[in-house]
Design a protein around this motif. Structure first.
Motif, PDB file in Angstrom:
ATOM      1  N   ILE A 275       0.832  -1.203   0.000  1.00 24.03           N
ATOM      2  CA  ILE A 275       0.000   0.000   0.000  1.00 24.03           C
ATOM      3  C   ILE A 275       0.865   1.250   0.000  1.00 24.03           C
ATOM      4  O   ILE A 275       0.604   2.205  -0.752  1.00 24.03           O
ATOM      5  N   LEU A 276       1.917   1.268   0.818  1.00 20.37           N
ATOM      6  CA  LEU A 276       2.800   2.431   0.867  1.00 20.37           C
ATOM      7  C   LEU A 276       3.533   2.643  -0.458  1.00 20.37           C
ATOM      8  O   LEU A 276       3.689   3.785  -0.910  1.00 20.37           O
ATOM      9  N   ILE A 277       3.958   1.577  -1.092  1.00 19.75           N
ATOM     10  CA  ILE A 277       4.621   1.698  -2.393  1.00 19.75           C
ATOM     11  C   ILE A 277       3.647   2.253  -3.424  1.00 19.75           C
ATOM     12  O   ILE A 277       3.986   3.153  -4.196  1.00 19.75           O
ATOM     13  N   PHE A 278       2.415   1.744  -3.418  1.00 16.97           N
ATOM     14  CA  PHE A 278       1.405   2.231  -4.362  1.00 16.97           C
ATOM     15  C   PHE A 278       1.135   3.719  -4.140  1.00 16.97           C
ATOM     16  O   PHE A 278       1.094   4.500  -5.101  1.00 16.97           O
ATOM     17  N   LEU A 279       0.969   4.125  -2.882  1.00 15.66           N
ATOM     18  CA  LEU A 279       0.720   5.535  -2.587  1.00 15.66           C
ATOM     19  C   LEU A 279       1.920   6.401  -2.966  1.00 15.66           C
ATOM     20  O   LEU A 279       1.752   7.513  -3.479  1.00 15.66           O
ATOM     21  N   GLY A 280       3.129   5.901  -2.738  1.00 21.02           N
ATOM     22  CA  GLY A 280       4.323   6.647  -3.103  1.00 21.02           C
ATOM     23  C   GLY A 280       4.446   6.849  -4.606  1.00 21.02           C
ATOM     24  O   GLY A 280       4.736   7.951  -5.076  1.00 21.02           O
ATOM     25  N   VAL A 281       4.194   5.797  -5.373  1.00 23.69           N
ATOM     26  CA  VAL A 281       4.267   5.895  -6.836  1.00 23.69           C
ATOM     27  C   VAL A 281       3.172   6.827  -7.352  1.00 23.69           C
ATOM     28  O   VAL A 281       3.420   7.656  -8.235  1.00 23.69           O
ATOM     29  N   THR A 282       1.972   6.709  -6.789  1.00 23.39           N
ATOM     30  CA  THR A 282       0.877   7.584  -7.192  1.00 23.39           C
ATOM     31  C   THR A 282       1.219   9.039  -6.892  1.00 23.39           C
ATOM     32  O   THR A 282       0.984   9.926  -7.719  1.00 23.39           O
ATOM     33  N   GLY A 283       1.768   9.301  -5.713  1.00 23.87           N
ATOM     34  CA  GLY A 283       2.169  10.658  -5.349  1.00 23.87           C
ATOM     35  C   GLY A 283       3.269  11.189  -6.251  1.00 23.87           C
ATOM     36  O   GLY A 283       3.259  12.354  -6.643  1.00 23.87           O
ATOM     37  N   LEU A 284       4.215  10.325  -6.589  1.00 22.53           N
ATOM     38  CA  LEU A 284       5.309  10.727  -7.472  1.00 22.53           C
ATOM     39  C   LEU A 284       4.775  11.136  -8.847  1.00 22.53           C
ATOM     40  O   LEU A 284       5.133  12.193  -9.374  1.00 22.53           O
ATOM     41  N   PHE A 285       3.912  10.310  -9.419  1.00 27.17           N
ATOM     42  CA  PHE A 285       3.361  10.642 -10.733  1.00 27.17           C
ATOM     43  C   PHE A 285       2.458  11.869 -10.678  1.00 27.17           C
ATOM     44  O   PHE A 285       2.433  12.677 -11.610  1.00 27.17           O
TER      45      PHE A 285
ATOM     46  N   ILE B 193       2.530  20.313 -15.962  1.00 25.90           N
ATOM     47  CA  ILE B 193       1.436  21.242 -16.299  1.00 25.90           C
ATOM     48  C   ILE B 193       1.856  22.670 -16.033  1.00 25.90           C
ATOM     49  O   ILE B 193       1.584  23.569 -16.837  1.00 25.90           O
ATOM     50  N   ASN B 194       2.530  22.911 -14.911  1.00 21.65           N
ATOM     51  CA  ASN B 194       2.967  24.269 -14.606  1.00 21.65           C
ATOM     52  C   ASN B 194       4.070  24.759 -15.544  1.00 21.65           C
ATOM     53  O   ASN B 194       4.175  25.942 -15.811  1.00 21.65           O
ATOM     54  N   LEU B 195       4.886  23.853 -16.066  1.00 22.56           N
ATOM     55  CA  LEU B 195       5.918  24.260 -17.013  1.00 22.56           C
ATOM     56  C   LEU B 195       5.313  24.624 -18.357  1.00 22.56           C
ATOM     57  O   LEU B 195       5.842  25.486 -19.076  1.00 22.56           O
ATOM     58  N   LEU B 196       4.211  23.989 -18.727  1.00 21.21           N
ATOM     59  CA  LEU B 196       3.590  24.250 -20.021  1.00 21.21           C
ATOM     60  C   LEU B 196       2.730  25.499 -20.010  1.00 21.21           C
ATOM     61  O   LEU B 196       2.464  26.071 -21.062  1.00 21.21           O
ATOM     62  N   ILE B 197       2.319  25.955 -18.844  1.00 20.59           N
ATOM     63  CA  ILE B 197       1.435  27.139 -18.768  1.00 20.59           C
ATOM     64  C   ILE B 197       2.255  28.400 -18.753  1.00 20.59           C
ATOM     65  O   ILE B 197       3.262  28.657 -18.425  1.00 20.59           O
TER      66      ILE B 197
ATOM     67  N   GLY C   3       2.827  14.401  -8.610  1.00 21.25           N
ATOM     68  CA  GLY C   3       3.745  15.536  -8.506  1.00 21.25           C
ATOM     69  C   GLY C   3       4.407  15.860  -9.830  1.00 21.25           C
ATOM     70  O   GLY C   3       4.538  17.023 -10.213  1.00 21.25           O
ATOM     71  N   MET C   4       4.828  14.829 -10.543  1.00 20.99           N
ATOM     72  CA  MET C   4       5.450  15.051 -11.853  1.00 20.99           C
ATOM     73  C   MET C   4       4.447  15.673 -12.822  1.00 20.99           C
ATOM     74  O   MET C   4       4.800  16.565 -13.603  1.00 20.99           O
ATOM     75  N   SER C   5       3.209  15.221 -12.781  1.00 18.92           N
ATOM     76  CA  SER C   5       2.170  15.785 -13.658  1.00 18.92           C
ATOM     77  C   SER C   5       1.953  17.256 -13.337  1.00 18.92           C
ATOM     78  O   SER C   5       1.823  18.088 -14.240  1.00 18.92           O
ATOM     79  N   TRP C   6       1.899  17.584 -12.058  1.00 22.29           N
ATOM     80  CA  TRP C   6       1.686  18.970 -11.647  1.00 22.29           C
ATOM     81  C   TRP C   6       2.832  19.850 -12.141  1.00 22.29           C
ATOM     82  O   TRP C   6       2.616  20.952 -12.640  1.00 22.29           O
ATOM     83  N   VAL C   7       4.078  19.357 -12.036  1.00 23.17           N
ATOM     84  CA  VAL C   7       5.245  20.120 -12.507  1.00 23.17           C
ATOM     85  C   VAL C   7       5.165  20.315 -14.019  1.00 23.17           C
ATOM     86  O   VAL C   7       5.391  21.433 -14.518  1.00 23.17           O
TER      87      VAL C   7
END
Length: 70
Positions: free
Chosen positions: A48-58, A66-70, A60-64
């Motif tokens: 569960i912790l690995i799944f949550l960590g990977v989900t959080g990582l992706f 999106i902000n770079l493209l705007i 965060g990367m998506s948010w970065v």
């Protein structure tokens, strides 16, 4: 697919285990049933912790990105 195995000890007690590495260790007698249950819970928590960590990582990367493209 086999998901549970029922084992019986010499005293007639039944134990329900999963056919995995930890269950095999219990079946061989290397660990007790309480150890088996503890290791199963620990493994589930780690997944569960690995799944949550990977989900959080992706996320965060998506948010970065999106902000770079705007």
């Amino acid at each position: 697919m086999i998901t549970k195995v029922i084992l019986e000890d010499k005293y007639g007690r039944l134990f329900s285990i999963e056919p995995n590495d930890i269950g095999l260790r219990f079946a061989k007698g290397d660990i007790t049933y309480n150890d088996y249950l503890r290791l199963q819970k620990k493994g589930n928590r780690q997944l569960i912790l690995i799944f949550l960590g990977v989900t959080g990582l992706f996320s965060g990367m998506s948010w970065v990105f999106i902000n770079l493209l705007i």
